[in-house]
Structures are given as structure tokens and as C-alpha cells.
Design a protein around this motif. Structure first.
Motif, PDB file in Angstrom:
ATOM      1  N   ASP A  71       0.825  -1.205   0.000  1.00  0.00           N
ATOM      2  CA  ASP A  71       0.000   0.000   0.000  1.00  0.00           C
ATOM      3  C   ASP A  71       0.863   1.262   0.000  1.00  0.00           C
ATOM      4  O   ASP A  71       0.552   2.244  -0.668  1.00  0.00           O
ATOM      5  CB  ASP A  71      -0.913  -0.004   1.224  1.00  0.00           C
ATOM      6  N   ARG A  72       1.974   1.209   0.724  1.00  0.00           N
ATOM      7  CA  ARG A  72       2.843   2.378   0.851  1.00  0.00           C
ATOM      8  C   ARG A  72       3.698   2.603  -0.389  1.00  0.00           C
ATOM      9  O   ARG A  72       3.893   3.743  -0.841  1.00  0.00           O
ATOM     10  CB  ARG A  72       3.744   2.219   2.076  1.00  0.00           C
ATOM     11  N   PHE A  73       4.246   1.554  -0.959  1.00  0.00           N
ATOM     12  CA  PHE A  73       5.232   1.698  -2.035  1.00  0.00           C
ATOM     13  C   PHE A  73       4.770   1.172  -3.392  1.00  0.00           C
ATOM     14  O   PHE A  73       5.453   1.398  -4.398  1.00  0.00           O
ATOM     15  CB  PHE A  73       6.529   0.960  -1.667  1.00  0.00           C
ATOM     16  N   GLY A  74       3.674   0.422  -3.430  1.00  0.00           N
ATOM     17  CA  GLY A  74       3.272  -0.194  -4.685  1.00  0.00           C
ATOM     18  C   GLY A  74       4.210  -1.294  -5.131  1.00  0.00           C
ATOM     19  O   GLY A  74       4.408  -1.503  -6.332  1.00  0.00           O
ATOM     20  N   VAL A  75       4.795  -2.022  -4.190  1.00  0.00           N
ATOM     21  CA  VAL A  75       5.789  -3.042  -4.515  1.00  0.00           C
ATOM     22  C   VAL A  75       5.160  -4.211  -5.250  1.00  0.00           C
ATOM     23  O   VAL A  75       3.959  -4.477  -5.147  1.00  0.00           O
ATOM     24  CB  VAL A  75       6.474  -3.562  -3.234  1.00  0.00           C
ATOM     25  N   GLU A  76       6.002  -4.932  -5.989  1.00  0.00           N
ATOM     26  CA  GLU A  76       5.608  -6.219  -6.559  1.00  0.00           C
ATOM     27  C   GLU A  76       6.012  -7.299  -5.569  1.00  0.00           C
ATOM     28  O   GLU A  76       7.157  -7.346  -5.125  1.00  0.00           O
ATOM     29  CB  GLU A  76       6.287  -6.474  -7.901  1.00  0.00           C
ATOM     30  N   ILE A  77       5.069  -8.175  -5.243  1.00  0.00           N
ATOM     31  CA  ILE A  77       5.329  -9.266  -4.313  1.00  0.00           C
ATOM     32  C   ILE A  77       5.449 -10.567  -5.096  1.00  0.00           C
ATOM     33  O   ILE A  77       4.535 -10.958  -5.828  1.00  0.00           O
ATOM     34  CB  ILE A  77       4.229  -9.373  -3.244  1.00  0.00           C
ATOM     35  N   ILE A  78       6.589 -11.207  -4.934  1.00  0.00           N
ATOM     36  CA  ILE A  78       6.901 -12.459  -5.619  1.00  0.00           C
ATOM     37  C   ILE A  78       7.009 -13.549  -4.565  1.00  0.00           C
ATOM     38  O   ILE A  78       7.591 -13.332  -3.496  1.00  0.00           O
ATOM     39  CB  ILE A  78       8.227 -12.324  -6.395  1.00  0.00           C
ATOM     40  N   GLY A  79       6.443 -14.718  -4.817  1.00  0.00           N
ATOM     41  CA  GLY A  79       6.494 -15.788  -3.831  1.00  0.00           C
ATOM     42  C   GLY A  79       6.199 -17.138  -4.449  1.00  0.00           C
ATOM     43  O   GLY A  79       5.903 -17.245  -5.649  1.00  0.00           O
ATOM     44  N   PRO A  80       6.256 -18.188  -3.638  1.00  0.00           N
ATOM     45  CA  PRO A  80       6.063 -19.542  -4.175  1.00  0.00           C
ATOM     46  C   PRO A  80       4.657 -19.755  -4.714  1.00  0.00           C
ATOM     47  O   PRO A  80       3.669 -19.507  -4.018  1.00  0.00           O
ATOM     48  CB  PRO A  80       6.349 -20.443  -2.966  1.00  0.00           C
ATOM     49  N   GLU A  81       4.575 -20.200  -5.935  1.00  0.00           N
ATOM     50  CA  GLU A  81       3.286 -20.467  -6.566  1.00  0.00           C
ATOM     51  C   GLU A  81       2.481 -21.476  -5.755  1.00  0.00           C
ATOM     52  O   GLU A  81       1.253 -21.362  -5.648  1.00  0.00           O
ATOM     53  CB  GLU A  81       3.505 -20.994  -7.989  1.00  0.00           C
ATOM     54  N   ALA A  82       3.156 -22.441  -5.147  1.00  0.00           N
ATOM     55  CA  ALA A  82       2.460 -23.477  -4.385  1.00  0.00           C
ATOM     56  C   ALA A  82       1.753 -22.931  -3.151  1.00  0.00           C
ATOM     57  O   ALA A  82       0.869 -23.593  -2.599  1.00  0.00           O
ATOM     58  CB  ALA A  82       3.456 -24.565  -3.966  1.00  0.00           C
ATOM     59  N   GLU A  83       2.127 -21.732  -2.722  1.00  0.00           N
ATOM     60  CA  GLU A  83       1.501 -21.135  -1.539  1.00  0.00           C
ATOM     61  C   GLU A  83       0.790 -19.819  -1.876  1.00  0.00           C
ATOM     62  O   GLU A  83       0.507 -19.008  -0.991  1.00  0.00           O
ATOM     63  CB  GLU A  83       2.554 -20.918  -0.443  1.00  0.00           C
ATOM     64  N   ARG A  84       0.504 -19.620  -3.143  1.00  0.00           N
ATOM     65  CA  ARG A  84      -0.079 -18.359  -3.610  1.00  0.00           C
ATOM     66  C   ARG A  84      -1.305 -17.955  -2.787  1.00  0.00           C
ATOM     67  O   ARG A  84      -1.458 -16.794  -2.409  1.00  0.00           O
ATOM     68  CB  ARG A  84      -0.469 -18.481  -5.087  1.00  0.00           C
ATOM     69  N   ALA A  85      -2.175 -18.900  -2.491  1.00  0.00           N
ATOM     70  CA  ALA A  85      -3.421 -18.575  -1.806  1.00  0.00           C
ATOM     71  C   ALA A  85      -3.204 -18.108  -0.370  1.00  0.00           C
ATOM     72  O   ALA A  85      -4.114 -17.542   0.245  1.00  0.00           O
ATOM     73  CB  ALA A  85      -4.349 -19.792  -1.814  1.00  0.00           C
ATOM     74  N   ARG A  86      -2.006 -18.308   0.157  1.00  0.00           N
ATOM     75  CA  ARG A  86      -1.749 -17.989   1.559  1.00  0.00           C
ATOM     76  C   ARG A  86      -0.762 -16.833   1.737  1.00  0.00           C
ATOM     77  O   ARG A  86      -0.344 -16.542   2.848  1.00  0.00           O
ATOM     78  CB  ARG A  86      -1.230 -19.244   2.279  1.00  0.00           C
ATOM     79  N   ILE A  87      -0.402 -16.182   0.619  1.00  0.00           N
ATOM     80  CA  ILE A  87       0.561 -15.084   0.684  1.00  0.00           C
ATOM     81  C   ILE A  87      -0.151 -13.777   0.350  1.00  0.00           C
ATOM     82  O   ILE A  87      -0.558 -13.551  -0.792  1.00  0.00           O
ATOM     83  CB  ILE A  87       1.743 -15.337  -0.273  1.00  0.00           C
ATOM     84  N   PRO A  88      -0.294 -12.897   1.328  1.00  0.00           N
ATOM     85  CA  PRO A  88      -1.027 -11.643   1.096  1.00  0.00           C
ATOM     86  C   PRO A  88      -0.381 -10.794   0.001  1.00  0.00           C
ATOM     87  O   PRO A  88       0.832 -10.580  -0.004  1.00  0.00           O
ATOM     88  CB  PRO A  88      -0.939 -10.932   2.455  1.00  0.00           C
ATOM     89  N   GLY A  89      -1.210 -10.355  -0.938  1.00  0.00           N
ATOM     90  CA  GLY A  89      -0.770  -9.398  -1.941  1.00  0.00           C
ATOM     91  C   GLY A  89       0.117  -9.934  -3.035  1.00  0.00           C
ATOM     92  O   GLY A  89       0.662  -9.154  -3.830  1.00  0.00           O
ATOM     93  N   ILE A  90       0.271 -11.238  -3.141  1.00  0.00           N
ATOM     94  CA  ILE A  90       1.212 -11.797  -4.126  1.00  0.00           C
ATOM     95  C   ILE A  90       0.802 -11.406  -5.548  1.00  0.00           C
ATOM     96  O   ILE A  90      -0.376 -11.420  -5.915  1.00  0.00           O
ATOM     97  CB  ILE A  90       1.316 -13.329  -3.976  1.00  0.00           C
ATOM     98  N   ASP A  91       1.808 -11.029  -6.338  1.00  0.00           N
ATOM     99  CA  ASP A  91       1.599 -10.670  -7.740  1.00  0.00           C
ATOM    100  C   ASP A  91       2.112 -11.731  -8.699  1.00  0.00           C
ATOM    101  O   ASP A  91       1.542 -11.931  -9.772  1.00  0.00           O
ATOM    102  CB  ASP A  91       2.320  -9.354  -8.054  1.00  0.00           C
TER     103      ASP A  91
END
Length: 256
Positions: A71-91
Motif C-alpha cells: 500500500d505504501r510503495f506499490g511493490v511487486e510481491i513475488i512468492g512460491p506459486e504453491a503457496e499463492r493462496a496464503r501469501i497476502p498481496g502476491i503478484d
């Protein structure tokens, strides 16, 4: 030569926050996002602006600040596809074997399940850094919350093949307790004895025990050495299957 400064700092009770900066492009990556305030303070100290978050796994103490920072910076969030549903804001979801770039930074994704089912680690050769979060700790490894011993042993072997000079960054400051455990199961290891003394001195001075060279971990971390005859002998498991040795180490550490 391209500059990739790394800044490590404490978050929450015993988490580490880590920022990786690309001086050529101005991109700044946070490895996980345990807590917003320390990350903001580190960014302000350096004069950097956050552009990306590399998430290793879904546990709250690694993703708690995702949405606030996005919300503050407009960052891109990258994370494990296998846990996508459990990672807030993942892009963007990534998988082991993926390679991608952010600015001039080349990043390799390594599957390291065991602590969680979809945990990944990030290897950044240009920065000589491995960000292993809760898969591998100095002189230890993560608890097996969503995986079994065979899964975690496979994961650690993927990290063990990286170059010795790679600097290991982890998710928590657990090294002092891990050191006592490691010395208990491998008391004759002279290199381990040296590391334990070093860790004790660092903690007395209130200093972090990380990062540490991966090569040192290969020779002192019992969880990376379940197939090492010397460790097996010290742990009274000579000739046993490495997975069984690893499982016994992990079970003993759980109750330590």
C-alpha cells in the motif's frame, strides 16, 4: 563492478529483515516482510525505496507486512506459486528452477519444502547470497511443519551444492541454541568448536551471527551432514540411511 549492498536487521522477537539493493537501477528488494517499522527504518537509513518483496513461505512472521508495504510503495510481491493462496498481496508466483531478473539482479529460485509445503529459497549469484529463510539456519534447519524428513533432506541437499563462498542469510537468530545442539551431537568437530566460540562472542556483544559462509555450514551444520560418516559416527548412527539420520537429528532437536 555492479554493487548489490545487503542490509540485515532485527524484526519482531527473533526474525531477521533483509534488504537487497541494486545500485545500478535503484531497485530494492525485501526478503520476506516480517514487520513494517524496522523495514521502513532501514530504508530511511539507506535512502532506498522499496520496489519488491521476495516471499519465501506463507508463515505470518514472514508476510505480516506485505500489504502495508504494498500500500505504501506499490511493490511487486513475488512468492512460491504453491503457496499463492496464503501469501497476502502476491503478484507473481515462482517455482524451483525459475530464473528471473529485477533490474540488473539475476535471481534463481530453489525449491526447499519441508518447513512448509511450498517453501522456496532465493540464490542471487551476483550478490554472493543465499536467502534460505526457515529452510536452513546456521547450525540448524527449520521444523518440519508441513513436510517430512525425506522432503527436507532433499531440500537441504539442493542448498548444499551451492558454492562455499556463498553467504547464507536466514529468517531467524537461532544460532546460539543451534550451536549448543550441534556440539552435543558432534562434540569432536574442531571447526564446530571454533564456530560455537565465535557465536557465543557475537551474542555477548549483541551482534548478529549471520550471514555466514555456506562452506562453513557444510562442515559444521549437522543437518547438512546426515550422510557424512564422521557425523554419523559421532551421533552413533554409522552406516544408516541419511534420511533416517536426518530424522533422528530433527527429532532430537525438537526436544532440545
Amino acid at each position: 563492478m555492479t554493487s548489490y549492498p545487503i542490509r540485515q536487521f532485527g524484526c519482531r522477537r527473533d526474525n531477521f529483515g533483509v534488504l537487497l539493493h541494486d545500485a545500478a537501477t535503484g531497485n530494492t528488494l525485501s526478503i520476506d516482510a516480517p514487520e513494517e517499522a524496522p523495514i521502513l527504518q532501514a530504508l530511511e537509513r539507506e535512502g532506498w525505496r522499496l520496489t519488491h518483496i521476495l516471499t519465501t513461505h506463507h508463515h505470518d512472521d514472514h508476510v505480516a507486512a506485505n500489504l502495508a508495504l504494498k500500500d505504501r510503495f506499490g511493490v511487486e510481491i513475488i512468492g512460491p506459486e504453491a503457496e499463492r493462496a496464503r501469501i497476502p498481496g502476491i503478484d507473481r508466483g515462482v517455482r524451483g528452477g525459475d530464473r528471473f531478473t529485477i533490474g540488473s539482479l539475476a535471481i534463481e529460485v530453489i525449491d526447499t519444502p519441508g518447513h512448509t509445503a511450498g517453501h522456496v529459497s532465493y540464490f542471487v549469484p551476483g550478490a554472493n547470497a543465499l536467502f534460505a529463510a526457515d529452510a536452513l539456519f546456521s547450525l540448524g534447519c527449520g521444523r518440519l511443519f508441513e513436510g517430512d524428513a525425506a522432503t527436507m533432506w532433499d531440500s537441504l541437499q539442493r542448498l548444499r551444492v551451492l558454492p562455499d563462498e556463498t553467504m547464507l542469510y536466514c529468517g531467524h537468530e537461532y544460532t546460539a541454541t543451534n550451536a549448543r545442539f550441534a556440539l552435543d551431537v558432534d562434540p569432536g568437530n574442531l571447526l564446530l568448536q571454533e564456530r560455537v566460540k565465535e557465536v557465543e562472542g557475537l551474542r555477548v556483544r549483541g551482534e548478529a551471527t549471520l550471514p555466514v559462509e555456506l562452506g562453513r555450514e557444510k562442515r559444521t551444520n549437522p543437518f547438512l551432514r546426515a550422510d557424512d560418516p564422521e557425523l554419523q559416527a559421532a551421533f552413533d548412527r554409522t552406516g544408516q540411511d541419511p534420511v533416517a539420520v536426518f530424522a533422528a537429528l530433527r527429532e532430537k532437536r525438537n526436544g532440545y
